[in-house]
Design a protein around this motif. Structure first.
Motif, PDB file in Angstrom:
ATOM      1  N   LEU A 101       0.823  -0.513   1.138  1.00 57.72           N
ATOM      2  CA  LEU A 101      -0.189  -0.695   0.088  1.00 57.72           C
ATOM      3  C   LEU A 101      -0.392  -2.177  -0.222  1.00 57.72           C
ATOM      4  CD1 LEU A 101       0.669   2.262  -2.296  1.00 57.72           C
ATOM      5  CD2 LEU A 101      -1.633   1.709  -1.492  1.00 57.72           C
ATOM      6  N   THR A 140      -6.825   2.809   1.383  1.00 55.08           N
ATOM      7  CA  THR A 140      -5.973   3.803   0.732  1.00 55.08           C
ATOM      8  C   THR A 140      -4.815   4.237   1.627  1.00 55.08           C
ATOM      9  OG1 THR A 140      -7.252   5.695   1.557  1.00 55.08           O
ATOM     10  CG2 THR A 140      -7.932   4.743  -0.561  1.00 55.08           C
ATOM     11  N   LYS A 176      -5.401   0.638  -2.925  1.00 53.32           N
ATOM     12  CA  LYS A 176      -4.646  -0.574  -3.253  1.00 53.32           C
ATOM     13  C   LYS A 176      -4.936  -1.027  -4.677  1.00 53.32           C
ATOM     14  CE  LYS A 176      -3.655  -5.300  -1.766  1.00 53.32           C
ATOM     15  NZ  LYS A 176      -3.846  -6.337  -0.725  1.00 53.32           N
ATOM     16  N   PHE A 231      -3.246   1.250  -7.216  1.00 52.47           N
ATOM     17  CA  PHE A 231      -1.800   1.021  -7.167  1.00 52.47           C
ATOM     18  C   PHE A 231      -1.424  -0.248  -7.924  1.00 52.47           C
ATOM     19  CE2 PHE A 231       1.727  -1.073  -4.802  1.00 52.47           C
ATOM     20  CZ  PHE A 231       2.744  -0.172  -5.104  1.00 52.47           C
TER      21      PHE A 231
END
Length: 403
Positions: free
Chosen positions: A24, A33, A207, A210
């Motif tokens: 990530l 992703t 990303k 996250f």
């Protein structure tokens, strides 16, 4: 033996989660992703490729072809569906760490090697040919090989953790302590939480999503992180980061502590208060700058707070709470007066959460706020010139081991 097996299994999960975290952080764009536990352990989706990664950690195992044969057969199962037109064409990766034996595999492989060492196997003395089962030709197997990346010299466990730490320091411009105890800790929880979702759509994360989810500086008592770190080591590092010094500076320190809803023991809380006072007060007449800490106990019942105060007072433990006489309003000037050898004030107790802001506004000295929360942070006022730390704990006795 059972305990060692369990530890190895947990470490295997950590290794897989760490790989997902690293991927990530390495994604090139915010919209790229990954899916945790998708086609394989980690599926990576970018604008240019889709790759399914089988991630294995065999720290005590010598490499043999048979160890990775089954994962490769499972990848071939997916490839067969691609040839049938029922699945999307993707790339496959076998990423594994082994104790030794890597020289047994020479890359690249060809279809003959693939068939002989990965697709042919025996069960209960019966030989099976996985390629024959799927009616795949050598040409199709050669095509599968072009999609397959085998890496049996993956990073060792701690090396992968170090890689993540460096990526996090670069991403957030932080130091190594913050990278590990804030951002890595947060990242582990995010990946663990999505990994157990039954709906595959909820196991997908970009990303940007996250980074947003892990971008906060508070120490979580995340059971996975505690398992990885070890409770004693975690407490020692927190103590070293926040509560260790040869000479304690004469700052005004506020300890904000959430009282757990279950397993509350007054004796434990009283012991914690005495510890905070002993470690973070200097009242000697020889001290040029005397001080003592403040404490606020969140979610404690009013009657319990009263009983606690009675016990402290009866034992000769002097404190103030900002109320000058019965029926008066809270006075921040009163509670912020300097503790010294003459008045022997050992701690300052704030009764209500709204008294915190009033008191902070009254103090002119350097201030520090340490919030210990059991579930979620409950005091979220940010002061630009005040050092603030948020630390999650499981039991009140844990705090004694940190401070």
């Amino acid at each position: 033996m059972a305990d060692r097996t369990a530890i190895d299994t947990i470490k295997g999960y950590f290794y897989q989660f760490d790989y997902a975290i690293a991927k990530l952080l390495e994604l090139q764009t915010d919209t790229d992703t990954i899916i945790v536990e998708g086609i394989e352990d980690v599926d990576i989706n970018t604008a240019t490729e889709e790759i399914a990664v089988q991630c294995k950690y065999y720290a005590k195992t010598e490499y043999n072809h048979s160890v990775i044969a089954k994962p490769i057969r499972l990848m071939l199962d997916h490839y067969k569906e691609v040839t049938n037109g029922t699945k999307k064409r993707i790339n496959y990766k076998l990423y594994g760490y082994f104790q030794s034996g890597q020289t047994k595999l020479t890359l690249p492989i060809n279809s003959t090697f693939l068939k002989d060492h990965f697709l042919t196997y025996s069960e209960k003395k019966v030989k099976y040919y996985h390629h024959t089962k799927h009616s795949l030709t050598d040409t199709q197997l050669d095509d599968f090989i072009t999609l397959l990346d085998i890496n049996i010299s993956a990073l060792e466990y701690q090396s992968q953790v170090s890689k993540i730490s460096n990526l996090l320091m670069t991403q957030f411009g932080c130091n190594s302590f913050e990278a590990e105890n804030f951002f890595y800790n947060n990242a582990l929880k995010v990946i663990k939480d999505i990994a157990i979702e039954s709906n595959i759509a909820k196991r997908k994360i970009s990303k940007s999503e996250f980074l947003t989810k892990i971008n906060f500086k508070r120490v979580l008592f995340n059971e996975w992180f505690v398992t990885y770190k070890g409770q004693s080591k975690l407490f020692a590092e927190l103590r070293g980061q926040y509560f260790t010094g040869l000479n304690i500076s004469p700052y005004e320190r506020l300890f904000i502590i959430e009282i757990p809803n279950t397993n509350y023991v007054r004796a434990e809380l009283k012991d914690l208060i005495l510890t905070i006072s002993r470690k973070w007060s200097k009242l000697s007449a020889r001290e040029p700058h005397t001080f003592c800490p403040y404490i606020y106990l969140h979610n404690i019942l009013p009657q319990e707070l009263l009983e606690l105060k009675k016990e402290l007072f009866s034992e000769g433990f002097l404190f103030i709470d900002g109320f000058d006489f019965d029926g008066s309003d809270f006075n921040p000037k009163s509670i912020s007066k300097q503790a010294n050898s003459s008045n022997s004030i050992k701690i300052k107790i704030l009764n209500k959460i709204e008294h915190i802001d009033l008191t902070i506004g009254e103090i002119s000295k350097t201030r520090e706020i340490y919030q210990f929360y059991n579930t979620n942070p409950f005091f979220d006022i940010s002061y630009p010139n005040v050092k603030q730390a948020q630390i999650q704990f499981s039991k009140l006795t844990d705090i004694n081991k940190i401070i």
